[in-house]
Design an enzyme around this catalytic site. Sequence first.
Site, PDB file in Angstrom:
ATOM      1  N   ASP A  81     -48.315  43.229 104.131  1.00 47.42           N
ATOM      2  CA  ASP A  81     -47.671  43.633 102.882  1.00 47.42           C
ATOM      3  C   ASP A  81     -47.205  45.088 102.991  1.00 47.42           C
ATOM      4  OD1 ASP A  81     -46.826  43.193 100.285  1.00 47.42           O
ATOM      5  OD2 ASP A  81     -48.759  43.738  99.384  1.00 47.42           O
ATOM      6  N   HIS A  82     -45.961  45.338 102.623  1.00 47.62           N
ATOM      7  CA  HIS A  82     -45.399  46.696 102.594  1.00 47.62           C
ATOM      8  C   HIS A  82     -45.612  47.472 103.891  1.00 47.62           C
ATOM      9  CE1 HIS A  82     -44.013  46.717  98.449  1.00 47.62           C
ATOM     10  NE2 HIS A  82     -45.101  46.035  98.158  1.00 47.62           N
ATOM     11  N   ASP A 103     -41.041  47.491 104.513  1.00 46.42           N
ATOM     12  CA  ASP A 103     -40.546  48.047 103.249  1.00 46.42           C
ATOM     13  C   ASP A 103     -39.798  49.344 103.506  1.00 46.42           C
ATOM     14  OD1 ASP A 103     -40.058  49.103 100.790  1.00 46.42           O
ATOM     15  OD2 ASP A 103     -42.135  49.060 100.087  1.00 46.42           O
ATOM     16  N   THR A 230     -53.584  42.856  92.058  1.00 47.98           N
ATOM     17  CA  THR A 230     -54.464  43.541  91.101  1.00 47.98           C
ATOM     18  C   THR A 230     -55.343  42.560  90.329  1.00 47.98           C
ATOM     19  OG1 THR A 230     -52.789  45.251  90.890  1.00 47.98           O
ATOM     20  CG2 THR A 230     -54.487  45.194  89.194  1.00 47.98           C
TER      21      THR A 230
HETATM   22 ZN   LIG Z   1     -45.545  44.875  96.592  1.00 42.74          ZN
END
Ligand SMILES: [Zn+2]
Length: 274
Positions: A81-82, A103, A230
């Site tokens: 992720d990212h 990203d 989250t």
């Molecule tokens: Zn994100």
Amino acid sequence: MLATLKEVLEIANQRGTAIPHFNIDNIAGIEAVMEAADTENYPVILSIGQGAINAGNLWYLADAVQRAANDSKVPVVLHLDHGVSYEQTVVCLRAGFTSVMYDGSHHPFEENVRESLAVIRSAHAVGVSVECELGAIGGVEDGMSHDHLNLVDVGEVERFCAQVNCDALAIGIGNAHGLYKGTPHFDFDRLTACRKLDTPPLVLHGGSGTPDEMLRKAIELGIRKINVATELRMAYMEGLEASVGQRDFYKMCKQAKDNITAVARQKIRLFQGL
Ligand SMILES: [Zn+2]
């Protein structure tokens, strides 16, 4: 079984659904999400983000996700992720990831194009999918804060996709990382405009705390992957807090894990329109 992002997004395209992307930070998270995916018999993306990497867990979690995927009948994507740099994505190729996100959305457009192409060239050489991003997504992602709410420029989407052969594109339509202050407002007209272009599957970050109806509408309009981080972390912490008074270590761990499974199951069902 292990699968690539491209493969599971094709399943989502055929069914008109979205694939859930869950950030995992420890073994309990992996076990909890896999229990949900196996119960619902639906593909899932297990994602390792910068918070887990900064904690030193990239290789350990990558190995654990591959073991979990091999033990399961549902397609499982091991995803970064990212990704912050070309070099970090190469480490993930070596660690057995089946998908990496690069990203470059915080860089100038041309630099984002150039770096994304470099990542894609290496990743595609070994059959790994690549997600790119345009229009930096607001909120706090693993400690990185972006205050402004960024809406993707539709013209930039067209120019980016004409040059960059990524397998998924994350766009900003008013979505943000973390929990929203108040109700989020998605620019669905912007999403519709992007969908009219020749793009890879469009994906949405910042799924936590978004009303179910808004996510349903985003899927109807063609979003094929939704990121949730989250809400899983909150569920885990609430499980620990709720059971801490019992002073029973294993009960606390089980409550925290069961909480993640419950959230993951709800999202998997929602993203299928159930
Ligand atoms: Zn994100």
